[in-house]
Design an enzyme around this catalytic site. Structure first.
Site, PDB file in Angstrom:
ATOM      1  CB  ALA A  10      -0.934   0.003   1.211  1.00  0.00           C
ATOM      2  NE  ARG A  15      12.811   5.210   1.174  1.00  0.00           N
ATOM      3  CZ  ARG A  15      13.043   4.244   2.069  1.00  0.00           C
ATOM      4  NH1 ARG A  15      14.273   4.051   2.522  1.00  0.00           N
ATOM      5  NH2 ARG A  15      12.070   3.468   2.490  1.00  0.00           N
ATOM      6  CE1 TYR A 383      -6.862   4.305 -43.716  1.00  0.00           C
ATOM      7  CE2 TYR A 383      -5.116   5.912 -44.069  1.00  0.00           C
ATOM      8  CZ  TYR A 383      -6.322   5.554 -43.482  1.00  0.00           C
ATOM      9  OH  TYR A 383      -6.967   6.445 -42.663  1.00  0.00           O
ATOM     10  CB  SER A 401      12.180  -4.185 -59.208  1.00  0.00           C
ATOM     11  OG  SER A 401      13.047  -5.278 -59.102  1.00  0.00           O
ATOM     12  CB  ALA A 419      10.209  -3.801 -63.299  1.00  0.00           C
TER      13      ALA A 419
HETATM   14  C1  UD1 Z   1      10.464  -2.637   6.513  1.00  0.00           C
HETATM   15  C2  UD1 Z   1      10.663  -3.124   7.947  1.00  0.00           C
HETATM   16  C3  UD1 Z   1      12.158  -3.279   8.206  1.00  0.00           C
HETATM   17  C4  UD1 Z   1      12.769  -4.237   7.211  1.00  0.00           C
HETATM   18  C5  UD1 Z   1      12.434  -3.825   5.772  1.00  0.00           C
HETATM   19  C6  UD1 Z   1      12.827  -4.952   4.834  1.00  0.00           C
HETATM   20  C7  UD1 Z   1       8.838  -2.154   9.267  1.00  0.00           C
HETATM   21  C8  UD1 Z   1       8.447  -1.101  10.237  1.00  0.00           C
HETATM   22  N1  UD1 Z   1      10.103  -2.145   8.859  1.00  0.00           N
HETATM   23  O1  UD1 Z   1      11.085  -1.366   6.428  1.00  0.00           O
HETATM   24  O2  UD1 Z   1      12.376  -3.759   9.522  1.00  0.00           O
HETATM   25  O3  UD1 Z   1      14.148  -4.307   7.395  1.00  0.00           O
HETATM   26  O4  UD1 Z   1      11.023  -3.591   5.612  1.00  0.00           O
HETATM   27  O5  UD1 Z   1      12.716  -4.580   3.481  1.00  0.00           O
HETATM   28  O6  UD1 Z   1       8.016  -2.979   8.912  1.00  0.00           O
HETATM   29  N2  UD1 Z   1       3.459  -0.552   3.459  1.00  0.00           N
HETATM   30  C9  UD1 Z   1       2.072  -0.553   3.505  1.00  0.00           C
HETATM   31  N3  UD1 Z   1       1.434   0.358   4.278  1.00  0.00           N
HETATM   32  C10 UD1 Z   1       2.093   1.252   5.054  1.00  0.00           C
HETATM   33  C11 UD1 Z   1       3.492   1.251   5.033  1.00  0.00           C
HETATM   34  C12 UD1 Z   1       4.161   0.332   4.219  1.00  0.00           C
HETATM   35  O7  UD1 Z   1       1.424  -1.355   2.819  1.00  0.00           O
HETATM   36  O8  UD1 Z   1       1.422   2.022   5.764  1.00  0.00           O
HETATM   37  C13 UD1 Z   1       4.134  -1.538   2.604  1.00  0.00           C
HETATM   38  C14 UD1 Z   1       5.000  -0.909   1.544  1.00  0.00           C
HETATM   39  O9  UD1 Z   1       4.267  -0.750   0.356  1.00  0.00           O
HETATM   40  C15 UD1 Z   1       6.133  -1.909   1.373  1.00  0.00           C
HETATM   41  C16 UD1 Z   1       6.209  -2.629   2.707  1.00  0.00           C
HETATM   42  O10 UD1 Z   1       5.020  -2.309   3.389  1.00  0.00           O
HETATM   43  O11 UD1 Z   1       5.867  -2.860   0.353  1.00  0.00           O
HETATM   44  C17 UD1 Z   1       7.409  -2.170   3.523  1.00  0.00           C
HETATM   45  O12 UD1 Z   1       7.302  -0.780   3.754  1.00  0.00           O
HETATM   46  P1  UD1 Z   1       8.562   0.161   3.682  1.00  0.00           P
HETATM   47  O13 UD1 Z   1       8.140   1.531   3.984  1.00  0.00           O
HETATM   48  O14 UD1 Z   1       9.311  -0.061   2.432  1.00  0.00           O
HETATM   49  O15 UD1 Z   1       9.366  -0.407   4.942  1.00  0.00           O
HETATM   50  P2  UD1 Z   1      10.916  -0.332   5.176  1.00  0.00           P
HETATM   51  O16 UD1 Z   1      11.278   0.997   5.666  1.00  0.00           O
HETATM   52  O17 UD1 Z   1      11.640  -0.851   4.017  1.00  0.00           O
HETATM   53 CA    CA Z   2      11.175  -1.365   1.908  1.00  0.00          CA
END
Ligand code: UD1
Ligand code: CA
Length: 465
Positions: A10, A15, A383, A401, A419
């Site tokens: 979600a 980044r 066309y 040709s 041709a």
């Molecule tokens: C998370 C872990 C971290 C781990 C890393 C591995 C947590 C708090 N941290 O960090 O310990 O080392 O993954 O890759 O879990 N997402 C949602 N809803 C939200 C927030 C995030 O669905 O509200 C989903 C994102 O789309 C993503 C996944 O959760 O696919 C991870 O979220 P992200 O923000 O990337 O977590 P990291 O900071 O990488």
């Molecule tokens: Ca991540």
């Protein structure tokens, strides 16, 4: 133990600096989250819920039909997202695998290992970890004196001592569902990011948490920006190419070959540098492709040669030759032994067995019979400015040709065209169609013209004096 999975997808992926949600960025032709789903399915997980939120419709559209979808209304963190997923997961699942949609390199074997390890006994959760000299932004794994996982601390909340820990949370977990649901009810956003962390649930499960450590940290890599994305693409390309090579495909320079997920290539086929095989593409045995060939959603038979060409939604039968510098557009069907040569474009055209279009032609909306030879520079004028029309050219036809076939028009079997002909009327079987102005000869023209020019110059000179 009946296992269901929740995939967290979600987040926006700030980044990435992208208008596209992170988890749908393509990797080797498949949305990122699709790789995670494939790993889960490969490990035997049958019930999966994907949690969507940011760009929900876009993410939903990228998902296969068999997975469930839950919506996280506000991005409150991975703990909140897991809660949303659990609410939509089949109540019969008493064990829950939680994966992140942004870890595309995770192999099915590693997921299966985590499941097996967890099944071996009496724990509230088992998590996947990996080790790096500097674990960067990943959550650090803090182990207790007994070697079990005590908690995971996010990098942004970690003390310098915790940051020095090399073992990190890879973002793949399996929980006892009851313990997880209870723990998620008690997490709070008291952390640097003000989020509800799934990782905080680990310390609240009320039972032991074990870890399985991946030997190769690359397998656990998460994508957070486009540098990570490129690294994952390279890793997947390596994986796909190695699979093909182990299956009998030769690549003189594998680093210059691009393949997408699901592409199949037969044994003894050679893929030269600059070959890109995309989408639903299959290539048979004993072919030579490249250098510089891009094939999209096409099927190529056995023993074909394709050099410097683009193929889109084309079907090429055994022993056909394509290129150099050919463009096969959708609906092109080449029968066995046929040829599309240099600077030739085809579209919605069937080329019969051993038929040839060797040079500088456009053949569209046409059917060309077996063993017919199309002369250099032939065009089907398909066309009329309003609609497309068909051209039918029979078997064993030889066209001259620089002929234009003004469609709709039919040329019978064994016919010929002269041709430079603009063929507007049907040419019956076995006949010659010729449609051009007759050449006339003016004898001695050059000398007469020169004499006239000289006279004109002399007259002009006299006028001036
Ligand atoms: C998370 C872990 C971290 C781990 C890393 C591995 C947590 C708090 N941290 O960090 O310990 O080392 O993954 O890759 O879990 N997402 C949602 N809803 C939200 C927030 C995030 O669905 O509200 C989903 C994102 O789309 C993503 C996944 O959760 O696919 C991870 O979220 P992200 O923000 O990337 O977590 P990291 O900071 O990488
Ligand atoms: Ca991540």
């Amino acid at each position: 133990m009946s296992i269901g999975a929740v995939v967290l997808a979600a987040g926006q992926g700030i980044r990435m600096r992208s208008s596209l949600p992170k988890v749908v960025h393509p990797l080797a032709g498949r949305p990122m989250v699709g790789w995670v789903l494939e790993a889960l399915a490969g490990a035997g997980v049958e019930r999966t819920v994907v949690v969507v939120g940011h760009g929900a419709d876009t993410v939903r559209a990228a998902l296969p039909g068999e997975v469930g979808v839950a919506v996280q209304e506000r991005r409150l963190g991975t703990g909140d997202a897991t809660r949303a997923g659990l609410a939509a997961l089949d109540p019969a699942c008493d064990a829950v695998l939680v994966a992140c949609g942004d870890t595309p390199l995770l192999p099915a074997g590693l997921v299966a290992r985590l499941i097996d390890d967890h099944a071996s006994g009496g724990r509230a959760a088992t998590i996947l970890t990996a080790v790096l000299p500097d674990a960067g932004a990943y959550g650090r794994v803090v182990r207790g004196a007994d070697g079990m996982v005590e908690r995971v601390v996010e990098a942004s909340d970690a003390t310098p001592e915790e940051l020095a820990i090399g073992e990190y949370n890879a973002g793949l977990y399996i929980f006892s569902r009851a313990a997880l649901e209870s723990a998620l009810g008690r997490i709070a956003p008291h952390n640097a990011q003000g989020e509800l962390y799934l990782t905080d649930a680990l310390a609240l499960l009320g039972g032991p948490v074990a870890a399985v450590t991946a030997e190769d940290p690359e397998l656990a890599a998460g994508v957070n920006d486009r540098v990570d994305l490129a690294a994952c693409e390279a890793a997947l390309q390596r994986r796909l190419r190695e699979e093909l090579m182990r299956g009998g495909v030769t690549m003189p320079d594998p680093s210059a070959v691009y393949v997408e997920a699901g592409v199949a290539v037969g044994a003894d086929t050679v893929l030269h540098p600059g070959t890109h095989l995309r989408g639903a593409t299959t290539v048979g045995e004993g072919c030579v492709l490249g250098p510089d060939v891009v094939v999209t959603d096409s099927a190529i038979g056995d023993r074909c040669t394709v050099l410097s060409a683009h193929l889109v939604e084309a079907r090429v039968a055994d022993e056909a030759q394509v290129g150099p510098f050919a463009y096969l557009r959708p609906g092109t069907r080449m029968e066995p032994g046929s040829k599309v040569g240099t600077y030739v474009e085809t579209k919605n055209t069937v080329l019969g067995e051993r038929a040839k279009v060797p040079h500088l032609s456009y053949i569209g909306d046409a059917v060309v019979g077996e063993r017919t030879n199309i002369g250099a520079g032939n065009i089907t004028a398909n066309y009329d400015g309003f609609r497309k029309h068909p051209t039918r050219i029979g078997a064993r036809v030889r066209t001259g040709s620089d002929c234009v076939f003004v469609a709709p028009v039919t040329v019978g079997d064994d016919a010929m065209t002269g041709a430079g002909s603009i063929i507007t009327d049907d040419v019956p079987e076995g006949s010659l169609g010729i449609a051009r102005a007759r050449q006339s000869i003016i004898e001695g023209f050059t000398a007469k013209a020169e004499a006239r020019a000289r006279e004109a110059a002399t007259d002009a000179g006299e006028d001036r004096s």
